[in-house]
Scaffold this active site. Sequence first.
Site, PDB file in Angstrom:
ATOM      1  N   ASP A   1       0.838  -1.194   0.000  1.00 58.01           N
ATOM      2  CA  ASP A   1       0.000   0.000   0.000  1.00 58.01           C
ATOM      3  C   ASP A   1       0.878   1.250   0.000  1.00 58.01           C
ATOM      4  OD1 ASP A   1      -2.628   1.387   0.367  1.00 58.01           O
ATOM      5  OD2 ASP A   1      -1.620   2.041   2.203  1.00 58.01           O
TER       6      ASP A   1
ATOM      7  N   HIS B   1       4.610   4.030  -3.561  1.00 58.45           N
ATOM      8  CA  HIS B   1       5.444   5.103  -4.100  1.00 58.45           C
ATOM      9  C   HIS B   1       5.884   6.094  -3.033  1.00 58.45           C
ATOM     10  CE1 HIS B   1       1.205   6.186  -4.268  1.00 58.45           C
ATOM     11  NE2 HIS B   1       1.583   7.423  -4.068  1.00 58.45           N
TER      12      HIS B   1
ATOM     13  N   ASP C   1      -9.821   1.534  -4.242  1.00 61.08           N
ATOM     14  CA  ASP C   1      -9.777   2.846  -3.597  1.00 61.08           C
ATOM     15  C   ASP C   1     -10.012   3.959  -4.614  1.00 61.08           C
ATOM     16  OD1 ASP C   1      -7.443   2.485  -4.936  1.00 61.08           O
ATOM     17  OD2 ASP C   1      -6.112   2.936  -3.255  1.00 61.08           O
TER      18      ASP C   1
END
Length: 1481
Positions: A506, A509, A607
Site C-alpha cells: 500500500d 510510491h 480505492d
Amino acid sequence: MVQSATQSRALFLNDMERLERTLFRLEQGTFPSGPTLQGKKVRVHTNYPAEGQRFDRLAFRALDWMNPAGHDDSDQFCRLDLLVAGSYQYYFGCGEDEKVGSGYIVVDPVLTTYLAKCLGPLDQWPDRLRVAKETGYNMIHLTPLQPLGLSRSCYSLSDQLELNPDFSPPGRNYTWSDVGGLVERLRREWGVACITDVVYNHTASSSKWLRLHPECGFNLVNSPHLRAAWVLDRALWHLSGELADGRHAERGLPALILNQQHVNALRGVLWEEVFLRLRLWEFQQVNVEKAVEQFHKLLSSGVSPGCSPEGQQQLRLVTDPQGRRFGTAVDMKSALQLFRPHSPSDLQECCGWFKKRLQELNSESYKEMAYHAEQATNCIVGTVVYERLAEDGPKLGPVTRKDPLVSRYFTFPFEEMTLDQEMTLLGHEEKARHIMAHNGWVAGDDPLHSFAEPGSQVYLRRELVCWGDSVKLRYGAGPQDCPYLWAHMRKYTEITAKHFHGVRLDNCHSTPLHVAEAMLAAARAIRPNLYVIAELFTGSELIDNVFVNRLGITSVVREALSAGSSQEQGRLVYRFGGQPVGSFVQPTLRPLVPCVAHALFLDVTHDNRCPIQLRSVYDSLPSSAIVSMACCATGSTRGYDELVPPSGTSLLPGRGPDPGEVDLQTGIVAAKLALNRLHRELVEQGFTQVYVDQVDEDIVAITRHCPSTHQSVVVVARTAFRDPHTHQYSLHAPPMFIPGQIEEVVLEARTVQRSGLDSFVKDRRSINGLVDFTVELQEHIQLKDSAVVRLADASDQGSPEFAQEIVFEKLSPGSVIVFRVSLDPGSQDMVGALRGHLAQFSPLYRTGALVDESPPVVLNTPIMSTLTLADMNVLLYRCDAEERAEGGGCYNVPSWVPLKYGGLQGIVSVMADVRPKNDLGHPLCDHLRQGDWLMDYVANRLLAQEGTLQEVGRWFQAMFDYLRHAPRYLVPCYFDAIVLGAYTTALDHVFRQMSRFVQSGSSLVKQLALGSVQMCGAGLFEALPPLSPGVADVPQRCVSLAAGLPHFSSGVFRCWGRDTFISLRGLLLLTGRHLEARNMILAFAGTLRYGLIPNLLGQGAAARYNSRDAVWWWLQCVQDYCTLVPRGTDILRCPVSRMYPTNTSQPQPAGAWDQPLHNVVHEALQRHMQGIQFLEHDAGPQTDRNMSSQGFHVEAGVDQDTGFVSGGNRYNCGTWMDKMGESEKARNKGVPATPRDGSAVEMVGLCKSTLRWLVTLHGEGLFPYATVTIRETHLWDRKIQENFERLFYVSPDPLSPGDAHPHLVHKRGIYKDSCGASSPWCDYQLRPNFTIAMVVAPELFTVEKAWEALGVAEEKLLGPLGMKTLDPDDMVYCGVYDNELDNDNFNLARGFNYHQGPEWVWPVGYFLRAKLYFAKKMGQETYENTVHMVKNVLSRHSVHLERSSWKGLPELTNENGQYCPFSCESQAWSLATILEVLYDL
C-alpha cells in the site's frame, strides 16, 4: 547468462552502465561482458543466493567467468541460474574500480479485491468469498485484517500485529493461525490464492504503541524542520474556529463560502491575519545583533580564519537543529575568511560589512518564506474551492470545527487552548514529541525522496493531500535510527508472509525504498515465491522500474478506469500484455531486453471512484471484456460485477452482503464468469499474441492469437462511457472482416434494464447493487444463431486471403460478442505442414505441426551439405555490383532501400534488427504482407544458378509454396523462419568446411571467418588468369578475392594484387581454404612481369604494374603457405603458366610457358637486385587520367649499400598509400599525396622476411637457389639486418649522431616511415607502417626500442577501429576523408588526405600482433596486460561486426572512429588482419 528451465537470456555488461531504471524480467527458472569491458579484469557480484543459502540482500558473492572459446573475450560470460523469485541486484567492477556498472533482475513467481472489514466473522468468509470462486477468479485480495483506527479506513491500522476482533463472533477469539488455515483451505479446495496489504508508510493516529514510541513518527523534536509548518497548521485550525464563529464576516468572509468574492476575501485574511502575524520567516533567519557581537569578539581576539576551501566565496549559514526562531547560525570560519580587516582600524568597518550581509540574507529568507506563503495560499484556496464550490466536489458546506477550512497536517493530542498557549509547547520537549505529522500524498512529487524529510517544504507550502487519520512513520536510514519501529514492522511482515501467498504494497510510491526492500527480504525468507503487487503513482515508467527492480514487484496495478476513452483503454490492453499478432519466433538464447513491468490490469481498483459514477452502468460489461483480453493478470473489485453504485457502499461496521444474495442474475456476474473462464483458457493454451483494432469511436475489437495453432479469439466490445439514454450513439456499426473461419460465437452479451423492478434502494445492512440491471448472455452458439451479428458473403478484400465479413445488427452500447476463429482448412493444412518442415530448425515449431503425406522430394534432401564455399558465396552474399555483373541486382524494397546483398545475408541483416523488436510495421514486413515478390526473388535467383544451388532454389520454392497459402499477417514471421533456418544451416556447413581454428573459435572468430565466404567468389567471368594444365584439382571456375564491398567487387576493379595477398593469410590460410589460396598464389605468379606482380589485375591481360609492394606481399604469402599448410612447400614445385615470359611478351595462353614456382620466386628477387626500370604499358590518360607523364615511369631495386629495397619517385605512389591528386581547382592533380619513394619500412621488412625464409629453405634443400645475381641471399639478409635500426630508428636522444636530418625530427623513439625519400621530411612522419615490419621481420628490432615505438603509436595513432595513417601532430594531418569535396585546399580537395589521417582498419591487426609479440619479450606481466588491451580493442570490432548490416569491417573510418560514407563497408584486408590477431592470441 541468466538461465531457467525454459529460457536463457544474455544481459551484456558495459562500463559505466547504470540500469537501476531499466526493468529486466524473467520467469522463475549470462552475464556476457559487453564490448566496453572486454579485455579488462572484470568481477561480477550478485546477491542472488548460492544453492542452499538463504537470501540476504546485503550479501554479495562473486560469479565465475566461463569462456568456451578462449581466443578472446567476445563469448565469455558468467552463468546465473535463477530459480527463486524476487528482485536481485548485480554490480561489477574492473581494475581498481569496485563498481563500474550495476542493475537489477526481477524473477517472477510462478484476482478480485475484497474490503476485509465488510466480510464479517471469519467463519462466514467462505460463503462471502464463494462468489469470487464461482465468478472465475483465482486470486482474492483482502484489504488489511488488522484493527482499524478511529476513522475505520481500511488502511489506517491501529495495531499491525493483531487480528481485527470484528472477525471473531461472540464467544470466539480467532487468531492469525485461523486466518492462515482458511487461506490454505481456499488454495487447496478452490485453487484460489489469497493476498493482503502491507502498510509500511503510516499507522493510525490512535495506535497505542505510537504513544509509547513517539520517535516512530515525524514529531517536532526529531524533525524540527517541521516546526514552522506546525505553527501555520495551528493558525489555520484557529482560523477555522473564527470562521465558524462568524468573526470574519464583516471582512466579506462568512462561514459558508459560496462564490469567488468569498475566495478573494479568504486570500486577504490568510495573508494579513495568518502569515503576517505568524512571521514564519523568522524560523529561517539569523539574529543579526547577536551574530555581529560574536564576530566582533572573534576579530578582537585575533582568531585566525584558517585555510579557505578552494572556491568558497559564500557566507555559510548553519540551520538550527532545534528549529527555533532566529536560530539560524553563522559559520564564523567562513565569515572570518570573507571579512578580514587589514589593520585594527578596519575592525568596525568589517563588522559593518558583515552586518549588512546578514541583513541581506535575512531579506532573502523573508522573500523565500513569502514565496512559500503564496504557494500555501494557492493550495489552501484550491482545496476550499474543490471541497466547497466544485460541482464534482463533496460540497462540505459551512466551515465548522468538524469540517474545518482545511485538514490538519499534525496531530494535537491536547486540550483546546489559544494559539499563543500552543506556541509554548515548542519549548516543552516531552509534549512536542507527541505532535506528529500526518501522512498523505503529494501530486507531482519525487517519489524517491520523502516529503517529510529535511529539505522538503511540502507541509509548509500546504501541498499535501492529507490523511488525517494516520501518522507518517519515520524509519531513518536503518534499524539503528528507530529500533522499535523496524522490529515492529518486521514482525508484522513475517506474520503476513507466513499466512498469505502474496502482498500488496500500500502507498508503495511513498514508502521509503530501503524500508520496503528490507521488509520484503524478510517476507521472502519465509515465503520465497511471494507474489508482490503495488500501485505506483510516480508518473514515470522509468521511476516505476526503480520500485519494481528494488522491491521485486511481480505485478504493477494498472486500471482501465484511468482511460478517458475506448481508444486509450484499448491502448492499455496492448501496452501491458502480449506480443503483436504475427510476432517472430525468438531464439531460445537471446539478449535480455528491457521490458514493461508486468501488469495486474483491473477494471477498477478498490480505492477509486465508482465506475458507474464516472461512466454509465452500461459500460461495466464491455470494459470488463476489454480487460479480460489483456495478456497479463487481470482482476476486479468486489462490487463492480454487482453494479454497486457510489451511494451503495456505506455499511454498518462489520457487516457484509448476506450469503446467497448474489447469483448469476446479479449485475454482470454471469458474463464475468464467462470472461474469466475465457481469460484463463487463453493463458493456458498459449494465446500470447494481441491485436487491438479501433473499429470506431466506441467499438474496440481485440484479438488474442495462439502462435502455434493459429487459433484466435476475437472480442468486439461496444463501450458506453456515456449513458445511452442521454447520449445519441450511432445506429450503424461498421462491418468487420475476420481473417479465417469463425468456428463459434464463444459468447454474446449485453447489459439490459429489467422491467417491473424498482430502481436502486440502498440497503442499510448490506452492500447492494443495481437490481434492475442484468446481462442477456448466450454462450457457445453458432454464428447463424447470433442475435448480434450475421455473416455476409465471403470476401477476399482484393487478395486471395480467406476472410469472413460480419455485419452487426444489434451491437448496442454495452454489448460484447466473442468469436473463436481458425485458419480456413486449406491454410491450416499448409501452415501445419510448413511447421512440420520448420521443426528441423527448431523444436518450437513441433506444436501445431502436421505430417506432410507427400512432400516435394527436395524437402527430404540435405542439400546444404553438398554446397562448396564458393556456392555459399552466392547463397549468402554478393553485393549489388556482383549481382549486376551477372544480369541481376539486389532486391529493392519499395518505399525503403535495396538490401545489401542478393543472398540470404541481405535479408537476415534486416531481420536481425526487426525480429527482436517484433517490428511488424517495418517496410520489409509490410512488403511481405502485400505480395510474394521477395519469395520469388529468393527462389528464382538460385534457380538461375547451376548444380546444387539450383536445388537450394527448388527447396526455397517448395517451402514458399506452403507459405503462399498462409494468411498474409503470418507471412513475415514464417518467411523469417524459413530464411533464418536455411541461413543458420548454411553457416553450420560453412564452418564444417573450415579449419579447426574457426570451428573451435569464438563467435568473433566465426564472424570474421565468414569474411572469407563474403569476399571469395567465382563470378560468371573469370577474374584470375587461367592456371597451368599441369596443376591438379583446379575447379571449373577459380574463386577470386574481392578487395572490398561494394566499391571493389566486380569487373576489373575486383581483384588487386596487394589487397589479395595482405588478405590471403587471414581469409584463406587460417580458415583452411588451402586449395583456393594455392590457386591465387599460382595465378598471380603467372602474371609476373618486370619482377613485379600487378596491383590491379584486370584478368592479367589488362594488368597495371605500378605497385612496388604487391610482389613482396605475394612473396610473404608464398612463405605463409609453405609454413601453415601441411606439405606446404610442395607448392614451390607447382607449374606456373607465365603470361609474360619476357617483359615485352604478348599474353600467352595457359600451358604455353610453364616453370616451377620457385623459379618465379627467384626471378622476382633477381630482377630487384638487377634493378627495375620501365614505362608502364599504354601510359597516358587512357590508363590513368590523373597521373602525370613522369608518374608512369616505374623504378624499383635494391640499395647495394644497405640491402634495402627501394624505388619510386615523387610523381607516383607505389605502396598501399597510393592516393593520386585529382583536383584541378586545388592544383593537386597528378601529385601523389604519399609517394613514399625510397625504402618504405614495411617493404624492407617484407624483403627481410623473404630472404630469411629462403636462406632456411635452401639449407633444408627445398629451394634450389642460393644467390641472386652475384650476391648470396644470406649476405643480402645480413646487410639489411646490419643497417635497419641504424637508418630507421629515431633515437629519443636529440644529440644522437644517427639522424641525417635532425631538424626534421618531430617525434622521437619511433621508426621512420621510409628511408631516402626525395622529400626527406616524409621519412620522419609517424605512420603505422613500421608495425608491419615488426610482425614479418621482428629480428630487425631491438625489443626495448620496439616497445617504446609501439607505445608512441598506441598513444598517437590508435583509434576506435583503425589506425590513423598520419600523426595528428603533423601539419598536413586531416582525419576526415571526403572524396567529393572539391575546393582550393591542396591537402583536402578530392580526398587528397586519403592516407593523411583517416583511420584505416587493416593496420590495426599488425599493430596488435606486434604488441603481442614484443610484450611477450618484455615479461609475463607486460604480456598479460597487453592481452587485456588487445582484447579490449578487438571488442570494438566485434560490436561493429554485430551491428553492421554488411557483416564486415570497413576499409577506414574518419577521425575517432566516425563513419566515413566513402569507405568500403566491408574490406577484405580489414577482416583478414583482425582474424590474424585472434589466431596469435
